[in-house]
Motif scaffolding. Structure first.
Motif, PDB file in Angstrom:
ATOM      1  N   LYS A  38      30.370 -68.434  47.718  1.00 42.15           N
ATOM      2  CA  LYS A  38      29.014 -68.331  48.265  1.00 42.15           C
ATOM      3  C   LYS A  38      28.298 -69.681  48.278  1.00 42.15           C
ATOM      4  CE  LYS A  38      24.643 -65.855  47.543  1.00 42.15           C
ATOM      5  NZ  LYS A  38      23.995 -64.788  46.769  1.00 42.15           N
ATOM      6  N   TYR A  39      28.420 -70.454  47.190  1.00 43.88           N
ATOM      7  CA  TYR A  39      27.662 -71.700  47.067  1.00 43.88           C
ATOM      8  C   TYR A  39      28.426 -72.939  47.526  1.00 43.88           C
ATOM      9  CZ  TYR A  39      23.848 -69.331  44.761  1.00 43.88           C
ATOM     10  OH  TYR A  39      22.775 -68.505  44.495  1.00 43.88           O
ATOM     11  N   ALA A  40      29.757 -72.860  47.608  1.00 47.53           N
ATOM     12  CA  ALA A  40      30.525 -74.041  48.012  1.00 47.53           C
ATOM     13  C   ALA A  40      31.473 -73.756  49.170  1.00 47.53           C
ATOM     14  CB  ALA A  40      31.298 -74.600  46.826  1.00 47.53           C
ATOM     15  N   GLY A  41      31.612 -72.479  49.533  1.00 48.55           N
ATOM     16  CA  GLY A  41      32.499 -72.127  50.643  1.00 48.55           C
ATOM     17  C   GLY A  41      33.957 -72.441  50.365  1.00 48.55           C
ATOM     18  N   ALA A  42      34.359 -72.370  49.100  1.00 47.91           N
ATOM     19  CA  ALA A  42      35.724 -72.769  48.734  1.00 47.91           C
ATOM     20  C   ALA A  42      36.464 -71.644  48.019  1.00 47.91           C
ATOM     21  CB  ALA A  42      35.676 -73.999  47.840  1.00 47.91           C
ATOM     22  N   GLY A  59      19.768 -71.714  46.942  1.00 46.55           N
ATOM     23  CA  GLY A  59      20.094 -71.427  48.329  1.00 46.55           C
ATOM     24  C   GLY A  59      19.912 -69.969  48.655  1.00 46.55           C
ATOM     25  N   SER A  60      19.460 -69.713  49.850  1.00 45.07           N
ATOM     26  CA  SER A  60      19.281 -68.371  50.424  1.00 45.07           C
ATOM     27  C   SER A  60      18.568 -67.395  49.475  1.00 45.07           C
ATOM     28  CB  SER A  60      20.617 -67.788  50.886  1.00 45.07           C
ATOM     29  OG  SER A  60      21.510 -67.632  49.814  1.00 45.07           O
ATOM     30  N   GLY A  61      17.486 -67.869  48.843  1.00 49.04           N
ATOM     31  CA  GLY A  61      16.680 -66.995  48.003  1.00 49.04           C
ATOM     32  C   GLY A  61      17.208 -66.766  46.602  1.00 49.04           C
ATOM     33  N   TYR A  62      18.266 -67.483  46.221  1.00 44.74           N
ATOM     34  CA  TYR A  62      18.854 -67.321  44.893  1.00 44.74           C
ATOM     35  C   TYR A  62      19.016 -68.669  44.218  1.00 44.74           C
ATOM     36  CZ  TYR A  62      19.905 -62.474  45.920  1.00 44.74           C
ATOM     37  OH  TYR A  62      19.796 -61.150  46.211  1.00 44.74           O
ATOM     38  N   ARG A  63      19.093 -68.635  42.904  1.00 46.92           N
ATOM     39  CA  ARG A  63      19.328 -69.831  42.101  1.00 46.92           C
ATOM     40  C   ARG A  63      20.582 -69.585  41.261  1.00 46.92           C
ATOM     41  NH1 ARG A  63      14.869 -69.954  39.049  1.00 46.92           N
ATOM     42  NH2 ARG A  63      13.788 -71.219  40.576  1.00 46.92           N
ATOM     43  N   LEU A  64      21.515 -70.547  41.325  1.00 43.61           N
ATOM     44  CA  LEU A  64      22.747 -70.464  40.550  1.00 43.61           C
ATOM     45  C   LEU A  64      22.674 -71.478  39.415  1.00 43.61           C
ATOM     46  CD1 LEU A  64      25.645 -69.237  40.346  1.00 43.61           C
ATOM     47  CD2 LEU A  64      26.418 -71.250  41.602  1.00 43.61           C
ATOM     48  N   GLU A  80      20.408 -65.793  39.877  1.00 47.13           N
ATOM     49  CA  GLU A  80      19.144 -65.065  39.795  1.00 47.13           C
ATOM     50  C   GLU A  80      18.396 -65.261  41.106  1.00 47.13           C
ATOM     51  OE1 GLU A  80      17.484 -67.283  36.569  1.00 47.13           O
ATOM     52  OE2 GLU A  80      17.983 -65.720  35.123  1.00 47.13           O
ATOM     53  N   PRO A  81      17.606 -64.267  41.485  1.00 48.89           N
ATOM     54  CA  PRO A  81      16.780 -64.469  42.683  1.00 48.89           C
ATOM     55  C   PRO A  81      15.690 -65.495  42.384  1.00 48.89           C
ATOM     56  CG  PRO A  81      16.483 -62.254  41.776  1.00 48.89           C
ATOM     57  CD  PRO A  81      17.496 -62.933  40.940  1.00 48.89           C
ATOM     58  N   GLU A  82      15.415 -66.331  43.369  1.00 54.07           N
ATOM     59  CA  GLU A  82      14.341 -67.313  43.207  1.00 54.07           C
ATOM     60  C   GLU A  82      12.998 -66.600  43.216  1.00 54.07           C
ATOM     61  OE1 GLU A  82      14.667 -71.410  45.141  1.00 54.07           O
ATOM     62  OE2 GLU A  82      15.740 -70.086  46.493  1.00 54.07           O
ATOM     63  N   GLN A  87      24.504 -81.331  27.899  1.00 56.66           N
ATOM     64  CA  GLN A  87      24.398 -79.878  28.000  1.00 56.66           C
ATOM     65  C   GLN A  87      23.485 -79.407  29.132  1.00 56.66           C
ATOM     66  OE1 GLN A  87      26.395 -77.812  26.297  1.00 56.66           O
ATOM     67  NE2 GLN A  87      27.317 -79.717  25.642  1.00 56.66           N
ATOM     68  N   ALA A  88      23.053 -80.305  29.986  1.00 59.52           N
ATOM     69  CA  ALA A  88      22.199 -79.912  31.103  1.00 59.52           C
ATOM     70  C   ALA A  88      23.006 -79.072  32.085  1.00 59.52           C
ATOM     71  CB  ALA A  88      21.648 -81.151  31.799  1.00 59.52           C
ATOM     72  N   PRO A  89      22.512 -77.884  32.429  1.00 60.96           N
ATOM     73  CA  PRO A  89      23.261 -77.044  33.372  1.00 60.96           C
ATOM     74  C   PRO A  89      23.139 -77.580  34.797  1.00 60.96           C
ATOM     75  CG  PRO A  89      21.187 -76.018  32.825  1.00 60.96           C
ATOM     76  CD  PRO A  89      21.294 -77.249  31.971  1.00 60.96           C
ATOM     77  N   LEU A  90      24.056 -77.162  35.617  1.00 62.20           N
ATOM     78  CA  LEU A  90      23.971 -77.429  37.050  1.00 62.20           C
ATOM     79  C   LEU A  90      23.150 -76.305  37.654  1.00 62.20           C
ATOM     80  CD1 LEU A  90      24.858 -78.869  39.691  1.00 62.20           C
ATOM     81  CD2 LEU A  90      26.857 -77.355  39.671  1.00 62.20           C
ATOM     82  N   ILE A  91      22.162 -76.656  38.465  1.00 65.14           N
ATOM     83  CA  ILE A  91      21.341 -75.640  39.125  1.00 65.14           C
ATOM     84  C   ILE A  91      21.411 -75.876  40.626  1.00 65.14           C
ATOM     85  CG2 ILE A  91      19.024 -74.702  39.424  1.00 65.14           C
ATOM     86  CD1 ILE A  91      18.490 -75.497  36.491  1.00 65.14           C
ATOM     87  N   LEU A  92      21.862 -74.851  41.340  1.00 63.53           N
ATOM     88  CA  LEU A  92      21.933 -74.901  42.799  1.00 63.53           C
ATOM     89  C   LEU A  92      21.034 -73.817  43.361  1.00 63.53           C
ATOM     90  CD1 LEU A  92      25.801 -75.208  43.249  1.00 63.53           C
ATOM     91  CD2 LEU A  92      24.124 -77.049  43.355  1.00 63.53           C
TER      92      LEU A  92
END
Length: 192
Positions: free
Chosen positions: A93-97, A137-142, A160-162, A130-135
């Motif tokens: 969903k987030y990387a198309g891979a 897109g399309s109304g959601y946060r990963l 989570e939904p934004e 320890q900083a998480p990666l936050i992406l």
């Protein structure tokens, strides 16, 4: 012919039958068969242990595929070792891979992982790793968290939904209370 019984344990035994086309076995043939006995027993024990290990691995694989969490395990050279179905879906969903075993971890996860590894390998910078990666897109946060064990890393994904800013919703004519209710619906809250 010659018939022999190989006893592997008190519960396991096997009958071995050799036929020489009507000729008798010589004492040399008998000695060779006697020497082969321990090798055959070891081969049986090895085959039995391989079966136990294969069963254990299958149980492990079945367990991984039923986990409800979104997890991707990354091995050496940033290649995917395994992933739960939910983890596969979120990477797609987030990387198309793809996330099949042996595939290279998709960008932007790979770049973030490299940064985290570099920080973790530097004793002065390790606490900031320890900083998480936050992406988003399309109304959601990963959010992606990392746990590192030797050359393997586990990536834990949480989607989570934004939250929509109330001011942005009010611009569409909604009251403050209607905006709050809409945010709760988006977050999956139940009617009560």
């Amino acid at each position: 012919g010659l018939i022999g019984v190989l006893e592997f344990s008190s519960h396991d035994s096997s009958v071995v039958c050799f036929h020489r086309g009507g000729r008798d076995f010589t004492s040399r043939d008998m000695a060779i068969l006697t020497l082969a006995d321990s090798h055959l027993k070891q081969a049986f024990a090895n085959a039995k242990q391989v079966s136990v290990l294969e069963h254990g691995l299958q149980t492990y694989a079945d367990t991984v595929h039923t986990l409800p969490q979104a997890i991707v395990a990354v091995g050496p050279k940033e290649k995917i070792a395994w992933a739960t179905p939910k983890g596969k879906n979120l990477v797609k969903k987030y990387a198309g891979a793809r996330t099949e075993p042996g595939d290279l971890l998709a960008s932007p996860f790979r770049e973030w992982l490299r940064q985290q590894d570099a920080l973790l390998n530097d004793p002065d910078l390790a606490p900031t790793a320890q900083a998480p990666l936050i992406l988003e897109g399309s109304g959601y946060r990963l959010t992606v968290q990392l746990i590192r064990q030797n050359e393997f890393r586990l990536l834990f994904f949480e989607e989570e939904p934004e939250e929509l800013p109330i001011e942005r919703l009010q611009a569409h004519g909604l009251t403050r209370r209607e905006c709050e209710v809409l945010q709760w619906v988006i977050a999956g809250k139940s009617n009560p």
